[in-house]
Design an enzyme around this catalytic site. Sequence first.
Site, mmCIF file in Angstrom:
data_model
loop_
_atom_site.group_PDB
_atom_site.id
_atom_site.type_symbol
_atom_site.label_atom_id
_atom_site.label_comp_id
_atom_site.label_asym_id
_atom_site.label_seq_id
_atom_site.Cartn_x
_atom_site.Cartn_y
_atom_site.Cartn_z
ATOM 1 N N ASP A 307 0.828 -1.207 0.000
ATOM 2 C CA ASP A 307 0.000 0.000 0.000
ATOM 3 C C ASP A 307 0.863 1.258 0.000
ATOM 4 O O ASP A 307 1.865 1.339 0.715
ATOM 5 C CB ASP A 307 -0.872 -0.024 1.274
ATOM 6 C CG ASP A 307 -1.798 1.166 1.354
ATOM 7 O OD1 ASP A 307 -2.581 1.351 0.415
ATOM 8 O OD2 ASP A 307 -1.731 1.901 2.354
ATOM 9 N N GLU A 349 1.120 -0.664 -5.282
ATOM 10 C CA GLU A 349 0.046 0.322 -5.384
ATOM 11 C C GLU A 349 0.705 1.695 -5.452
ATOM 12 O O GLU A 349 0.914 2.366 -4.447
ATOM 13 C CB GLU A 349 -0.904 0.256 -4.180
ATOM 14 C CG GLU A 349 -2.179 1.042 -4.419
ATOM 15 C CD GLU A 349 -2.372 2.270 -3.539
ATOM 16 O OE1 GLU A 349 -3.281 3.064 -3.822
ATOM 17 O OE2 GLU A 349 -1.615 2.462 -2.565
HETATM 18 C C1 GLC Z 1 -3.953 3.518 -0.403
HETATM 19 C C2 GLC Z 1 -5.329 2.910 -0.275
HETATM 20 C C3 GLC Z 1 -6.301 3.967 0.114
HETATM 21 C C4 GLC Z 1 -5.871 4.558 1.429
HETATM 22 C C5 GLC Z 1 -4.425 5.040 1.370
HETATM 23 C C6 GLC Z 1 -3.890 5.277 2.731
HETATM 24 O O1 GLC Z 1 -3.880 4.451 -1.405
HETATM 25 O O2 GLC Z 1 -5.690 2.318 -1.484
HETATM 26 O O3 GLC Z 1 -7.598 3.459 0.200
HETATM 27 O O4 GLC Z 1 -6.707 5.627 1.755
HETATM 28 O O5 GLC Z 1 -3.568 4.066 0.814
HETATM 29 O O6 GLC Z 1 -3.702 4.059 3.387
#
Ligand code: GLC
Length: 667
Positions: A307, A349
């Site tokens: 993440d 991500e």
């Molecule tokens: C990532 C997740 C998102 C979240 C962010 C902070 O981008 O996909 O949903 O708000 O991280 O954890």
Amino acid sequence: MTAVNHRQVSNGAVNSWSAIRFEAELSLRRLAPRMEAVWIAEDADQTLRNEFETRLNEHWPAVFETLHKLYGDRYDFFYHLEQILITAVKAWINRPETLREVDRHRINAPDWFASEEVVGGALYVDLFSENLGRLRETIGYFKELGLTYLHLMPLFAVRPGDNDGGYAISNYRSIDPRLGTIEDLKLLADDLRAAGITLVLDFVFNHTADDHQWAQLAQSGDCEYQQYFHIFPDRRMPDRYEQTLREIFPTVRRGNFTWHDGMQQWVWTTFNSFQWDLNYSNPAVFRSMLEEMFFIADMGVDILRLDAVAFIWKQMGTSCENQPQAHLLIQAFNLLARIATPGLLFKSEAIVHPDEVVKYVSSEECQISYNPTLMALLWESLATRETRLLVRSLSHRHKLPDGTAWVNYLRCHDDIGWTFDDADAAEIGINAFNHRQFLNEFYTGQYPGSFARGVPFQENAQTGDMRIAGTLASLAGLELAIENDCEEEKERGIGRMLLLQSITLSIGGIPLIYLGEEWGMLNDYEFVKDPAKAGDTRWIHRPKMQWEFLSELDDKIESGGGSIRKRIFRSLQRMIAARKSQSAFAGQVMELITTGNHHVLSFVRINGGNRVIVIGNFSEEPQTIIGNHLRTAGLGRFFQDAISGRNYGTSEDIQLEPYQYLWLCRV
Ligand code: GLC
């Protein structure tokens, strides 16, 4: 002794690969007795030890070099190196034998995820099935749809109240009690494995919740744990950092820092004020998160979704995104996974500029990655009815290194940001700033004639920036069509949804469906009633599964609301089955085909001797493709649509209905 060795290293003695190798070997020899003690204490089997040591010898020089680049200047570098190595040894010893079996298998088949058989789905456990126990009972549903990969949104213990959809984790070693227990998760993982479905969980390693034990200790004044976060006594440093930082959640709080009353200090909080960014310049943080990573992996997780990868390293004077050290950190996690949990994959991500997204994708970092540029440009093509920007981007951005794959999606739990490259746009005469304004207006339904029913997310009045929230169906026009009760518009809405899905299922990589899409679920406006969700419009596209929809599959009625859902479900199911029948869809090789028609996207997928030509019409007008253009794409004179079974020949022109898509293969 440690300090002397360290100084030799940092004084420049280690400036070449062979010197690093030498230092690495030396360090391993020095650490051997410590490792030995662990093997003995744990009474580990000799075969296990041999397996581990083979991998350790292969990867240790790279581990050493990577960690040395990050932490080599510290006086306690060798202490941390030792802790990290012991963490890895224990992880392998404690790894369940069933998972070690998976490891052995994947070492021999490292690109298993690139198969045409792999089709993914993502869901929130509470919204889909209430809890993990019930989720086990729905495995048949995933199988019926054709899913072989399941991403469960974060399900660990979270802070009370707003928890950013599970991304504010209080404890990585316990499950949110509303969803179940660690035992439930393990049982689910076993069942999924038996059903041939891989399990994907998040590794939320950029931040913890403000009530995680480390944050609580920091709040209580514990110096050791204050160094786990970025904490500042006054505004001097935050103000200096702010000069070059973006705001990610500007409607939550301006800037990137939050004042903590208890500590009377500022804390770095890139996202919500209750999500405290971890300080990876402290090697203890790396080691602690490594332990959490192994713990999560050992519950039966096949893929970790890393993440917010872009944000994990802070460097004064920079945007603190995509820093070289962020890459080194991921490489270090990856190397240690290769040694201790070798079957585990990473998914990146990184929702950032496309030039940066791709830097996280390699066997050494994340083997798979969200493809946010494709996602954004598919929506862009629907709005403009033109594929020029998409084609321009695909022409030089789709190719990935061997051993990696894109994860292609249309909607996820997050918003849509227009992360295409300004220069790509400029090359075809598009002004990127104006175009983003147009897309925002279009997808929030303000642009005249727009079919979309999205809502703004994180609108920044100062910069004019915003992102878009909304479900696939609502953004594609189904919501408005149903509201207007217009049959023609409903057809178009369905057509748009299926067209986009036909591309993510065929373009190369892992297609990922956000569950709810299979029914064309519309925006859920009820989220505002929940105070913990009301401030975050992303909840609009996180609707609750309606299990009664399933009965519509047996419905004999061919018109009306029920049949729309049934049609969407069955069409998607058919497409997934067709994908799995074409080995050309394995791997990543994709070549664009020039059709001379800007409303159409066309490419050929090639794998060994197998080919499929994909054609999609992005406009609501019929389009014609000259058959001759396809003859050179290697299918000969006659071919068949793998989805409908209809036959075509290259001597005739191909007529495409509005939003029609074809997967043409040799007859
Ligand atoms: C990532 C997740 C998102 C979240 C962010 C902070 O981008 O996909 O949903 O708000 O991280 O954890």
